[in-house]
Design a protein around this motif. Structure first.
Motif, PDB file in Angstrom:
ATOM      1  N   LYS A 100      14.304   4.237   5.128  1.00  0.00           N
ATOM      2  CA  LYS A 100      13.832   5.617   5.040  1.00  0.00           C
ATOM      3  C   LYS A 100      14.936   6.522   4.499  1.00  0.00           C
ATOM      4  CE  LYS A 100      10.503   8.618   6.305  1.00  0.00           C
ATOM      5  NZ  LYS A 100       9.116   8.538   5.814  1.00  0.00           N
ATOM      6  N   ASP A 101      14.671   7.166   3.368  1.00  0.00           N
ATOM      7  CA  ASP A 101      15.678   8.045   2.760  1.00  0.00           C
ATOM      8  C   ASP A 101      15.039   8.790   1.599  1.00  0.00           C
ATOM      9  OD1 ASP A 101      17.904   9.095   1.249  1.00  0.00           O
ATOM     10  OD2 ASP A 101      19.185   7.707   2.347  1.00  0.00           O
ATOM     11  N   ASP A 102      15.234  10.092   1.539  1.00  0.00           N
ATOM     12  CA  ASP A 102      14.611  10.914   0.504  1.00  0.00           C
ATOM     13  C   ASP A 102      15.152  10.636  -0.895  1.00  0.00           C
ATOM     14  OD1 ASP A 102      12.932  12.267   2.234  1.00  0.00           O
ATOM     15  OD2 ASP A 102      14.427  13.799   2.690  1.00  0.00           O
ATOM     16  N   ASN A 103      16.414  10.253  -1.015  1.00  0.00           N
ATOM     17  CA  ASN A 103      17.063  10.183  -2.322  1.00  0.00           C
ATOM     18  C   ASN A 103      17.431   8.772  -2.751  1.00  0.00           C
ATOM     19  OD1 ASN A 103      17.453  13.208  -2.854  1.00  0.00           O
ATOM     20  ND2 ASN A 103      18.377  12.960  -0.845  1.00  0.00           N
ATOM     21  N   LEU A 104      16.831   7.790  -2.130  1.00  0.00           N
ATOM     22  CA  LEU A 104      17.189   6.403  -2.397  1.00  0.00           C
ATOM     23  C   LEU A 104      16.519   5.901  -3.669  1.00  0.00           C
ATOM     24  CD1 LEU A 104      19.011   4.790  -0.492  1.00  0.00           C
ATOM     25  CD2 LEU A 104      16.990   3.601   0.334  1.00  0.00           C
ATOM     26  N   SER A 105      17.260   5.083  -4.445  1.00  0.00           N
ATOM     27  CA  SER A 105      16.660   4.373  -5.563  1.00  0.00           C
ATOM     28  C   SER A 105      16.234   2.992  -5.075  1.00  0.00           C
ATOM     29  CB  SER A 105      17.662   4.231  -6.713  1.00  0.00           C
ATOM     30  OG  SER A 105      18.629   3.238  -6.398  1.00  0.00           O
ATOM     31  N   ALA A 106      15.534   2.240  -5.934  1.00  0.00           N
ATOM     32  CA  ALA A 106      15.149   0.872  -5.584  1.00  0.00           C
ATOM     33  C   ALA A 106      16.201  -0.136  -6.024  1.00  0.00           C
ATOM     34  CB  ALA A 106      13.803   0.524  -6.213  1.00  0.00           C
ATOM     35  N   LEU A 107      17.306   0.332  -6.600  1.00  0.00           N
ATOM     36  CA  LEU A 107      18.363  -0.539  -7.098  1.00  0.00           C
ATOM     37  C   LEU A 107      19.371  -0.846  -5.997  1.00  0.00           C
ATOM     38  CD1 LEU A 107      18.984   1.187 -10.522  1.00  0.00           C
ATOM     39  CD2 LEU A 107      18.321  -1.205 -10.236  1.00  0.00           C
ATOM     40  N   SER A 108      19.714  -2.111  -5.839  1.00  0.00           N
ATOM     41  CA  SER A 108      20.699  -2.491  -4.830  1.00  0.00           C
ATOM     42  C   SER A 108      21.714  -3.446  -5.425  1.00  0.00           C
ATOM     43  CB  SER A 108      20.019  -3.131  -3.617  1.00  0.00           C
ATOM     44  OG  SER A 108      19.396  -4.347  -3.975  1.00  0.00           O
ATOM     45  N   ASN A 109      22.918  -3.486  -4.851  1.00  0.00           N
ATOM     46  CA  ASN A 109      23.955  -4.395  -5.319  1.00  0.00           C
ATOM     47  C   ASN A 109      23.810  -5.760  -4.644  1.00  0.00           C
ATOM     48  OD1 ASN A 109      25.003  -4.062  -2.720  1.00  0.00           O
ATOM     49  ND2 ASN A 109      26.650  -2.698  -3.379  1.00  0.00           N
ATOM     50  N   THR A 110      24.725  -6.676  -4.925  1.00  0.00           N
ATOM     51  CA  THR A 110      24.619  -8.038  -4.398  1.00  0.00           C
ATOM     52  C   THR A 110      24.806  -8.091  -2.884  1.00  0.00           C
ATOM     53  OG1 THR A 110      26.966  -8.391  -4.893  1.00  0.00           O
ATOM     54  CG2 THR A 110      25.362  -9.096  -6.549  1.00  0.00           C
ATOM     55  N   ASP A 163       9.012   4.532  -2.901  1.00  0.00           N
ATOM     56  CA  ASP A 163       7.824   5.359  -2.713  1.00  0.00           C
ATOM     57  C   ASP A 163       8.235   6.749  -2.242  1.00  0.00           C
ATOM     58  OD1 ASP A 163       5.371   6.460  -2.244  1.00  0.00           O
ATOM     59  OD2 ASP A 163       4.676   4.952  -0.829  1.00  0.00           O
ATOM     60  N   PRO A 164       8.457   7.700  -3.180  1.00  0.00           N
ATOM     61  CA  PRO A 164       8.824   9.058  -2.783  1.00  0.00           C
ATOM     62  C   PRO A 164       7.752   9.738  -1.928  1.00  0.00           C
ATOM     63  CG  PRO A 164       9.229   8.708  -5.126  1.00  0.00           C
ATOM     64  CD  PRO A 164       8.424   7.539  -4.645  1.00  0.00           C
ATOM     65  N   GLY A 165       6.514   9.237  -2.010  1.00  0.00           N
ATOM     66  CA  GLY A 165       5.443   9.830  -1.215  1.00  0.00           C
ATOM     67  C   GLY A 165       5.672   9.720   0.276  1.00  0.00           C
ATOM     68  N   CYS A 166       6.435   8.723   0.693  1.00  0.00           N
ATOM     69  CA  CYS A 166       6.776   8.619   2.123  1.00  0.00           C
ATOM     70  C   CYS A 166       8.285   8.491   2.305  1.00  0.00           C
ATOM     71  CB  CYS A 166       6.042   7.454   2.784  1.00  0.00           C
ATOM     72  SG  CYS A 166       6.338   5.855   2.020  1.00  0.00           S
ATOM     73  N   SER A 167       9.042   8.908   1.298  1.00  0.00           N
ATOM     74  CA  SER A 167      10.510   8.962   1.362  1.00  0.00           C
ATOM     75  C   SER A 167      11.121   7.645   1.818  1.00  0.00           C
ATOM     76  CB  SER A 167      10.956  10.092   2.305  1.00  0.00           C
ATOM     77  OG  SER A 167      10.420  11.318   1.904  1.00  0.00           O
ATOM     78  N   ALA A 168      10.728   6.553   1.175  1.00  0.00           N
ATOM     79  CA  ALA A 168      11.203   5.251   1.616  1.00  0.00           C
ATOM     80  C   ALA A 168      11.249   4.257   0.470  1.00  0.00           C
ATOM     81  CB  ALA A 168      10.299   4.704   2.724  1.00  0.00           C
ATOM     82  N   ALA A 176       0.874  -1.178   0.000  1.00  0.00           N
ATOM     83  CA  ALA A 176       0.000   0.000   0.000  1.00  0.00           C
ATOM     84  C   ALA A 176       0.908   1.223   0.000  1.00  0.00           C
ATOM     85  CB  ALA A 176      -0.901  -0.002   1.229  1.00  0.00           C
ATOM     86  N   PHE A 177       0.886   1.978  -1.094  1.00  0.00           N
ATOM     87  CA  PHE A 177       1.852   3.045  -1.296  1.00  0.00           C
ATOM     88  C   PHE A 177       1.172   4.385  -1.529  1.00  0.00           C
ATOM     89  CE2 PHE A 177       3.271  -0.933  -3.383  1.00  0.00           C
ATOM     90  CZ  PHE A 177       4.220  -1.316  -2.441  1.00  0.00           C
ATOM     91  N   VAL A 178       1.921   5.442  -1.244  1.00  0.00           N
ATOM     92  CA  VAL A 178       1.413   6.793  -1.441  1.00  0.00           C
ATOM     93  C   VAL A 178       1.643   7.243  -2.886  1.00  0.00           C
ATOM     94  CG1 VAL A 178       1.602   9.208  -0.721  1.00  0.00           C
ATOM     95  CG2 VAL A 178       1.823   7.364   0.975  1.00  0.00           C
ATOM     96  N   ALA A 179       2.874   7.137  -3.355  1.00  0.00           N
ATOM     97  CA  ALA A 179       3.202   7.592  -4.717  1.00  0.00           C
ATOM     98  C   ALA A 179       4.377   6.783  -5.254  1.00  0.00           C
ATOM     99  CB  ALA A 179       3.531   9.075  -4.712  1.00  0.00           C
ATOM    100  N   ALA A 180       4.287   5.471  -5.197  1.00  0.00           N
ATOM    101  CA  ALA A 180       5.389   4.609  -5.625  1.00  0.00           C
ATOM    102  C   ALA A 180       5.675   4.784  -7.109  1.00  0.00           C
ATOM    103  CB  ALA A 180       5.065   3.151  -5.316  1.00  0.00           C
ATOM    104  N   ASP A 181       6.962   4.700  -7.490  1.00  0.00           N
ATOM    105  CA  ASP A 181       7.312   4.925  -8.896  1.00  0.00           C
ATOM    106  C   ASP A 181       8.326   3.932  -9.451  1.00  0.00           C
ATOM    107  OD1 ASP A 181       9.642   5.724  -7.640  1.00  0.00           O
ATOM    108  OD2 ASP A 181       9.623   7.783  -8.411  1.00  0.00           O
ATOM    109  N   ALA A 182       8.733   2.908  -8.691  1.00  0.00           N
ATOM    110  CA  ALA A 182       9.693   1.937  -9.215  1.00  0.00           C
ATOM    111  C   ALA A 182       9.633   0.654  -8.411  1.00  0.00           C
ATOM    112  CB  ALA A 182      11.114   2.507  -9.185  1.00  0.00           C
ATOM    113  N   ILE A 183       9.787  -0.474  -9.108  1.00  0.00           N
ATOM    114  CA  ILE A 183       9.897  -1.769  -8.456  1.00  0.00           C
ATOM    115  C   ILE A 183      11.115  -2.481  -9.025  1.00  0.00           C
ATOM    116  CG2 ILE A 183       8.282  -2.848 -10.086  1.00  0.00           C
ATOM    117  CD1 ILE A 183       7.470  -4.755  -7.789  1.00  0.00           C
ATOM    118  N   GLU A 184      11.883  -3.138  -8.162  1.00  0.00           N
ATOM    119  CA  GLU A 184      13.064  -3.887  -8.571  1.00  0.00           C
ATOM    120  C   GLU A 184      13.088  -5.232  -7.846  1.00  0.00           C
ATOM    121  OE1 GLU A 184      15.245  -3.143 -10.819  1.00  0.00           O
ATOM    122  OE2 GLU A 184      15.007  -0.981 -11.128  1.00  0.00           O
TER     123      GLU A 184
END
Length: 333
Positions: free
Chosen positions: A194-204, A174-179, A155-163
């Motif tokens: 929780k982070d304002d500038n985080l992407s959904a991409l992560s390394n191994t 979800d930038p809508g809740c900075s997470a 359940a998201f506020v303004a999600a914009d990416a899934i990985e």
């Protein structure tokens, strides 16, 4: 979301202080290169706009999106999967680059999804199901390979990416809740970072890419662990063109060796241009290619680039007649 096993907050002011302290001792900026010619791309898929069975239909006045695909990805068999939001369908393209079939995404019982459903981004799970982020409803929907919905989660506020996460499960930004929200393979909520500038991409190792622009001139790239540790400054980049303004810097993906691909767009007196920059696991520039600018869609299209299983960079181009997926070799090869 009810259960929140762990929460990590980041103070932007504290990060800035730490960054300035580091930069006062260590020069992490990549040196600006001389002029780089625009790289040539290879068209790997072409889908016509029109009313044909395997074409992208023209959007109506009440259609969601911009009338073009919002997401695309490649699978190990060489096929490309293209998400059409206003038709609520997926077009599958053969390894030879031709549309071969279209899947209509449906509710339980075979009913078509609502017309205001905004299918925004997608991945494919280990079973070959489409896991699709639906922006209007603020949820993730899972469809089997025939297009039938089987479950939904989140359940998201303004999600914009899934990985997909290399360790299994999914990350939803979800930038809508900075997470960035974390889920297991079955869709069970595990917590969030929780982070304002985080992407959904992560390394191994499970660290997420974090990018911050400074004064439209420089980009700081951080690696943010899921748990406990403070973000680590990974690299810093200046504009490629002297005197240019940095418009955006967006992570594209991590390679198996820990290298990170970053796409930047900048504005100079010559106009706009974009770069794909490969940063080594140690944060150094390992290679870069120059691309035609893509910022004209930046406000409305979530997927500009994606890594393919055979380590190509997949992007897109459109004109009035067709949508084209184009591939580039990795910079630094």
């Amino acid at each position: 979301l009810v259960s929140m096993p762990f929460v990590h907050s980041v103070s932007s002011l504290l990060l800035l202080i730490v960054t300035l302290s580091v930069l006062s001792v260590v020069n992490v900026w990549a040196e600006s290169p001389s002029s780089i010619p625009i790289a040539k791309s290879k068209v790997v898929a072409k889908i016509a706009f029109g009313e044909g069975e395997l074409e992208i239909p023209r959007p109506g006045p009440e259609s969601v999106g911009e009338g073009i695909p919002t997401a695309f990805l490649a699978t190990a068999d060489g096929r490309k999967h293209v998400l059409i939001p206003h038709e609520r369908s997926i077009i599958i393209v053969s390894s030879q680059g031709q549309a071969e079939r279209k899947i209509y995404l449906t509710q339980q019982g075979g009913k078509l999804l609502r017309k205001d459903t905004f299918l925004y981004d997608m991945v494919i799970d280990e079973q070959g199901n489409y896991v699709v982020l639906e922006k209007v409803g603020g949820t993730v929907m899972r469809f089997d390979p025939k297009g039938n919905v089987t479950s939904a989660f989140g359940a998201f506020v303004a999600a914009d990416a899934i990985e997909k996460l290399s360790s299994g499960g999914f990350a939803v930004r979800d930038p809508g809740c900075s997470a960035v929200n974390l889920f297991d393979d079955g869709g069970r909520f595990l917590g969030y970072v929780k982070d304002d500038n985080l992407s959904a991409l992560s390394n191994t190792k499970g660290a997420f890419a974090r990018v911050v622009l400074l004064f439209n001139k420089r980009a700081l790239v951080w690696l943010r662990p899921q748990k406990g540790a403070f973000p680590r400054l990974f690299a810093g980049l200046e504009t490629r063109e002297k005197g240019a303004k940095l418009y955006e810097a967006t992570p594209v993906g991590f390679l198996a060796d820990g290298d990170l691909l970053l796409m930047t767009t900048e504005q100079s007196t010559k106009g706009y241009c974009s770069y794909l920059i490969r940063l080594s696991a140690g944060g150094k520039v390992k290679g870069q290619i120059r691309l035609p600018a893509t910022m004209e869609f930046a406000s409305s299209i979530p997927r500009f680039w994606r890594l393919t299983p055979d380590n190509k960079v997949l992007g897109f181009r459109t004109d009035e007649k067709a949508f084209r997926l184009v591939a580039y070799d990795l910079p630094g090869q």
